[in-house]
Design a protein around this motif. Structure first.
Motif, short mmCIF file in Angstrom:
data_model
loop_
_atom_site.label_atom_id
_atom_site.label_comp_id
_atom_site.label_asym_id
_atom_site.label_seq_id
_atom_site.Cartn_x
_atom_site.Cartn_y
_atom_site.Cartn_z
N GLU A 75 0.96 -1.12 -0.35
CA GLU A 75 0.09 0.38 -0.50
C GLU A 75 1.13 1.20 0.26
N ALA A 76 2.13 0.97 0.88
CA ALA A 76 2.33 2.55 0.44
C ALA A 76 3.88 2.34 -0.37
N VAL A 77 3.99 1.25 -1.56
CA VAL A 77 4.60 1.83 -2.28
C VAL A 77 3.15 2.42 -3.68
N ARG A 78 2.49 2.04 -3.63
CA ARG A 78 1.11 2.31 -4.40
C ARG A 78 0.57 3.53 -4.03
N THR A 83 0.45 8.89 -6.47
CA THR A 83 0.55 10.47 -5.72
C THR A 83 1.11 11.33 -7.15
N ARG A 84 2.57 10.29 -6.85
CA ARG A 84 3.42 10.73 -8.35
C ARG A 84 2.86 10.44 -10.46
N ALA A 85 1.83 9.11 -10.06
CA ALA A 85 0.95 9.08 -11.07
C ALA A 85 0.22 10.62 -11.71
N ALA A 86 -0.31 10.82 -10.49
CA ALA A 86 -1.24 12.02 -9.88
C ALA A 86 -0.49 13.22 -10.58
N TRP A 169 -3.88 9.80 5.86
CA TRP A 169 -3.43 8.29 5.02
C TRP A 169 -2.61 7.59 5.93
N MET A 170 -2.24 7.94 6.64
CA MET A 170 -1.46 7.27 7.87
C MET A 170 -2.47 6.26 8.86
N LEU A 171 -3.32 7.78 9.55
CA LEU A 171 -4.82 7.16 10.12
C LEU A 171 -5.72 5.96 9.25
N GLN A 172 -5.63 6.42 7.88
CA GLN A 172 -6.27 5.64 7.33
C GLN A 172 -6.05 4.23 7.02
N ILE A 173 -4.62 3.84 6.51
CA ILE A 173 -4.17 2.82 6.11
C ILE A 173 -4.29 1.87 7.57
N SER A 233 -6.91 8.51 -6.63
CA SER A 233 -6.86 7.76 -5.17
C SER A 233 -5.75 8.04 -4.72
N ALA A 234 -4.99 9.31 -5.02
CA ALA A 234 -3.59 9.79 -4.28
C ALA A 234 -4.19 10.35 -3.10
N ALA A 235 -3.66 10.10 -2.20
CA ALA A 235 -3.73 11.09 -0.90
C ALA A 235 -3.52 12.34 -1.35
N CYS A 236 -5.14 12.92 -0.95
CA CYS A 236 -4.95 14.32 -0.77
C CYS A 236 -6.92 14.68 0.40
#
Length: 286
Positions: A75-78, A83-86, A169-173, A233-236
């Motif tokens: 999940e961290a890699v994804r 995020t980079r793709a976005a 994102w940290m809390l969600q994961i 779905s990037a962190a935002c």
């Protein structure tokens, strides 16, 4: 009040998640790397359970531990890749004249921290884990007046300054990985609300009036804002996705405070699970 509540929620989520994940890490370290841990929670439990032969479910426990860390790594890699793709996609969509104009107008937020994208739907969000940026669509800016624009930007600037996409994102994961601790879902949801209220407060304090943020919210809702699919779905942290009705009610009545019921069932169940996991880890290491 909201600042304290936000800190308490994040701290509680981090401590509960950290306690469970540290236990798993110690268990994995002893079994995989042969770590010699002279004092840990397992030793305490082991001393209480030495006379009981209850060392079962070890395989299931090992599977849970390694599956948790495997999913966390994936999940961290994804998330980093998403995020980079976005960011690459949004970089191609930038409206350079508007981006330059806003960057000059809000120089205090830092160089290249505001992007305006050429997009036909209204959108306003802060995106990024390590260096978050504010992203606004040209469609949204075209309908906002000066006060509304300032309110939206200072709202998002609060998210950017405090790294809210990363923290959320940290809390969600953690809530996803440790699904058997339902109190983490409650903490995550309440944390999101607290961060939105604090960002609204920042906008109101900077503008000196709640009018701008309130009318901006209403305009964005009436235009059917873009979903987070825009950033894959990037962190935002999005301007108009969390507790909209409550936020508008609170802007109209600043004295309004929510009645947040304590999730006692989730707390009791999560406490029971934590105790049982501790005992199971201890038995598995006997």
């Amino acid at each position: 009040m909201w600042k304290t509540r936000s800190k308490l929620l994040f701290t509680a989520g981090a401590l509960i998640s950290g306690f469970a994940l540290i236990q798993m890490g110690m268990y994995a370290g002893q079994h995989v790397f042969g770590w010699k841990l002279n004092f840990n929670v397992f030793q305490i439990c082991r001393s209480l359970l030495q006379n009981y032969g209850i060392g079962y479910m070890v395989d299931a426990l090992s599977g849970l531990v390694f599956l948790t860390f495997g999913i966390a790594g994936c999940e961290a890699v994804r998330q980093c890749m998403a995020t980079r793709a976005a960011f690459r996609r949004l970089h191609r969509m930038r409206d350079l004249p508007l981006t330059g104009a806003l960057g000059e107008r809000y120089r205090e937020l830092g160089a290249d921290r505001i992007w305006v994208i050429d997009y036909a739907k209204p959108a306003a969000f802060t995106m990024g884990l390590w260096k978050p940026r504010i992203v606004l669509s040209s469609a949204l800016l075209s309908v906002l007046d000066k006060h509304e624009e300032e309110a939206v930007i200072y709202h998002e600037a609060h998210h950017m300054k405090h790294y809210d996409p990363l923290k959320t994102w940290m809390l969600q994961i953690c809530a996803t990985l440790l699904f058997y601790l339902p109190v983490l879902r409650h903490i995550t949801n309440q944390y999101k609300i607290a961060r939105e209220i604090l960002a609204d407060n920042e906008a109101i304090n900077r503008a000196g009036s709640p009018v701008g943020i309130g009318s901006a919210l209403l305009k964005l809702l009436s235009m059917k804002p873009a979903k987070t699919r825009l950033v894959n779905s990037a962190a935002c942290s999005s301007f108009a996705e969390t507790s909209i009705n409550y936020r508008i009610s609170r802007i109209l009545d600043p004295q309004l405070e929510p009645i947040i019921p304590m999730p006692w069932r989730s707390i009791m169940f999560s406490s029971y699970v934590l105790v049982m996991l501790t005992l199971m880890f201890a038995l598995a290491l006997m």
